[in-house]
Design a protein around this motif. Structure first.
Motif, PDB file in Angstrom:
ATOM      1  N   PHE A 177       0.847  -1.191   0.000  1.00  0.00           N
ATOM      2  CA  PHE A 177       0.000   0.000   0.000  1.00  0.00           C
ATOM      3  C   PHE A 177       0.885   1.245   0.000  1.00  0.00           C
ATOM      4  N   VAL A 178       0.372   2.327  -0.573  1.00  0.00           N
ATOM      5  CA  VAL A 178       1.114   3.589  -0.565  1.00  0.00           C
ATOM      6  C   VAL A 178       0.139   4.735  -0.289  1.00  0.00           C
ATOM      7  N   ASN A 179       0.599   5.688   0.505  1.00  0.00           N
ATOM      8  CA  ASN A 179      -0.164   6.900   0.752  1.00  0.00           C
ATOM      9  C   ASN A 179       0.351   7.981  -0.188  1.00  0.00           C
ATOM     10  N   PRO A 180      -0.423   8.385  -1.192  1.00  0.00           N
ATOM     11  CA  PRO A 180       0.054   9.361  -2.185  1.00  0.00           C
ATOM     12  C   PRO A 180       0.463  10.702  -1.580  1.00  0.00           C
ATOM     13  N   LYS A 181      -0.159  11.091  -0.463  1.00  0.00           N
ATOM     14  CA  LYS A 181       0.144  12.384   0.141  1.00  0.00           C
ATOM     15  C   LYS A 181       1.488  12.387   0.862  1.00  0.00           C
ATOM     16  N   THR A 182       1.780  11.323   1.586  1.00  0.00           N
ATOM     17  CA  THR A 182       3.018  11.269   2.380  1.00  0.00           C
ATOM     18  C   THR A 182       4.105  10.429   1.722  1.00  0.00           C
ATOM     19  N   ASN A 183       3.723   9.669   0.691  1.00  0.00           N
ATOM     20  CA  ASN A 183       4.623   8.737   0.015  1.00  0.00           C
ATOM     21  C   ASN A 183       5.143   7.656   0.968  1.00  0.00           C
ATOM     22  N   VAL A 184       4.374   7.353   1.996  1.00  0.00           N
ATOM     23  CA  VAL A 184       4.718   6.262   2.907  1.00  0.00           C
ATOM     24  C   VAL A 184       4.220   4.951   2.308  1.00  0.00           C
ATOM     25  N   HIS A 185       5.115   3.972   2.244  1.00  0.00           N
ATOM     26  CA  HIS A 185       4.776   2.652   1.722  1.00  0.00           C
ATOM     27  C   HIS A 185       4.652   1.664   2.880  1.00  0.00           C
ATOM     28  N   ILE A 186       3.621   0.846   2.841  1.00  0.00           N
ATOM     29  CA  ILE A 186       3.410  -0.185   3.860  1.00  0.00           C
ATOM     30  C   ILE A 186       3.264  -1.529   3.170  1.00  0.00           C
ATOM     31  N   GLU A 187       3.977  -2.521   3.687  1.00  0.00           N
ATOM     32  CA  GLU A 187       3.849  -3.889   3.191  1.00  0.00           C
ATOM     33  C   GLU A 187       3.220  -4.741   4.287  1.00  0.00           C
ATOM     34  N   ILE A 188       2.049  -5.276   4.007  1.00  0.00           N
ATOM     35  CA  ILE A 188       1.361  -6.153   4.944  1.00  0.00           C
ATOM     36  C   ILE A 188       1.717  -7.593   4.590  1.00  0.00           C
ATOM     37  N   HIS A 189       2.323  -8.292   5.538  1.00  0.00           N
ATOM     38  CA  HIS A 189       2.762  -9.673   5.310  1.00  0.00           C
ATOM     39  C   HIS A 189       1.895 -10.638   6.110  1.00  0.00           C
TER      40      HIS A 189
END
Length: 385
Positions: A177-189
């Motif tokens: 997942f990515v937050n377009p506003k903050t450019n934070v990427h999260i990987e859910i495993h």
């Protein structure tokens, strides 16, 4: 006896300097070596490029700032260091936020790597570079997690529904997942190994409280993996990429240096999972590249294994010597890190036929039946290499 020996491997001064600086504390002997290398005619642009490539720029600046280094070089490194520090603080804040949301939703979530590893192994959030937040959850909670993240402005890597959604959750290990506003990427495993790894047994990290530990972060305690399980996961992850990035080996070294390790438990678990050789290669790389000190019995056992020593030489050669490498040479290393023949066969099948997360994202594999996707995956492997 293997014919491959370390004396045949030539490492350029810039790479030697990078290895010496990839530590949080410099001993007097190391400082002498660094000073000697700095006095040589170094290619500073190459050094910075290599540090960036191997995600070691933060440690390079941290240790070079006290030496007589060209001012323009230090300025470049400092700018990168400070920018990374700000980014890491943002990522840590976001991690704490989403963990709170998951907890409110009754979801058990265990973060690992990212800011957690920076604090746990390096004791300094600024000394490690990471690109995303890795969080482990139960497979049954993935869709609930997706709903929460979307409500917070995150966009999934791609959308899957119905049969393809069930197939994706069964065959893959992560949802990005990515937050377009903050450019934070999260990987859910929901499983730790990549799709190319086969295990003799399954490790239950969430169901077993003893497999986890509490880490203090900003006066809060969050659940993460125990030292032993963190070590296992780091070794599995690095080996899946053939240890091609020095920071992955550095992470392993720093984790062991920072915490007591129950070596008997670690090797029992590795034997159970069929990854004993993976651990040995990782440890010998950390010893040779980052001067990791191990208990005498552990080090003696590793150094007595000629297959491990041969694999370590091949890995070092991939890291430090440029040159073309075909898929068969890579497969030689990848498959021989497994001591169990049946696991090698299963791994080979997965590598050749099981679509990866990237292929689900970038191709039409998610829209077609499994038999066709297996064939296309096989074709893509040979096209890539």
């Amino acid at each position: 006896m293997t014919k491959n020996t370390d004396f045949a491997l030539k490492i350029v001064p810039e790479d030697k300097l990078l290895l010496l600086c990839a530590r949080t504390v410099l001993e007097s002997e190391t400082k002498v070596k660094i000073r000697s290398l700095i006095e040589e005619s170094l290619n500073w642009d190459y050094l910075i490029q290599r540090a960036s490539q191997h995600r070691l720029t933060q440690l390079l600046y941290w240790n070079l700032k006290d030496f007589n280094v060209p001012e323009t070089i230090l300025d470049r490194l400092k700018e990168n260091f400070e920018g990374n520090g700000r980014r890491n603080l943002l990522m840590l804040g976001e991690l704490l936020k989403v963990l709170k949301l998951f907890g409110s939703g009754g979801i058990t979530a265990v973060p690992y790597k990212g800011p957690v590893l920076a604090l746990y192994a390096y004791q300094n959030l600024s000394l490690r570079q990471f690109d995303d937040l890795d969080i482990f959850v139960n497979r049954k909670d993935v869709l609930k997690v997706k709903e929460i993240l979307v409500s917070q402005g995150y966009k999934p890597q791609f959308e899957v529904e119905g049969f393809m959604q069930r197939r994706f959750l069964k065959s893959q290990r992560e949802y990005k997942f990515v937050n377009p506003k903050t450019n934070v990427h999260i990987e859910i495993h929901w499983q730790f190994p990549g799709v190319s790894f086969s295990f003799s047994s399954e490790t239950k990290f969430l169901e077993d409280p003893e497999s986890r530990t509490m880490i203090k972060v900003n006066n809060k305690e969050i659940s993460s993996l125990s030292t032993e399980n963190m070590f296992l996961i780091l070794c599995i992850h690095a080996s899946g990429h053939l240890w091609e990035r020095l920071s992955w080996i550095c992470d392993i070294s720093k984790l062991i240096q920072s915490h007591e390790m129950d070596w008997e438990h670690v090797f029992e678990k590795a034997d159970e999972l069929g990854i004993k050789r993976v651990l040995k290669v990782s440890l010998l790389l950390a010893v040779g590249l980052f001067a990791l000190k191990l208990p005498d019995a552990v080090l003696e056992d590793i150094k007595s294994d000629e297959k491990v020593k041969n694999l370590v030489f091949k890995v070092k050669k991939r890291i430090f010597q440029e040159g073309s490498e075909n898929i068969f040479q890579m497969a030689d290393v990848r498959l021989n890190i497994r001591e169990n023949r049946s696991n090698r066969v299963k791994d080979l099948f997965n590598i050749l036929f099981n679509p990866t997360n990237k292929e689900w994202d970038e191709s039409s594999l998610k829209l077609i039946l499994p038999p066709v996707s297996y064939i296309l995956r096989f074709i893509n492997v040979f096209k890539d290499y």
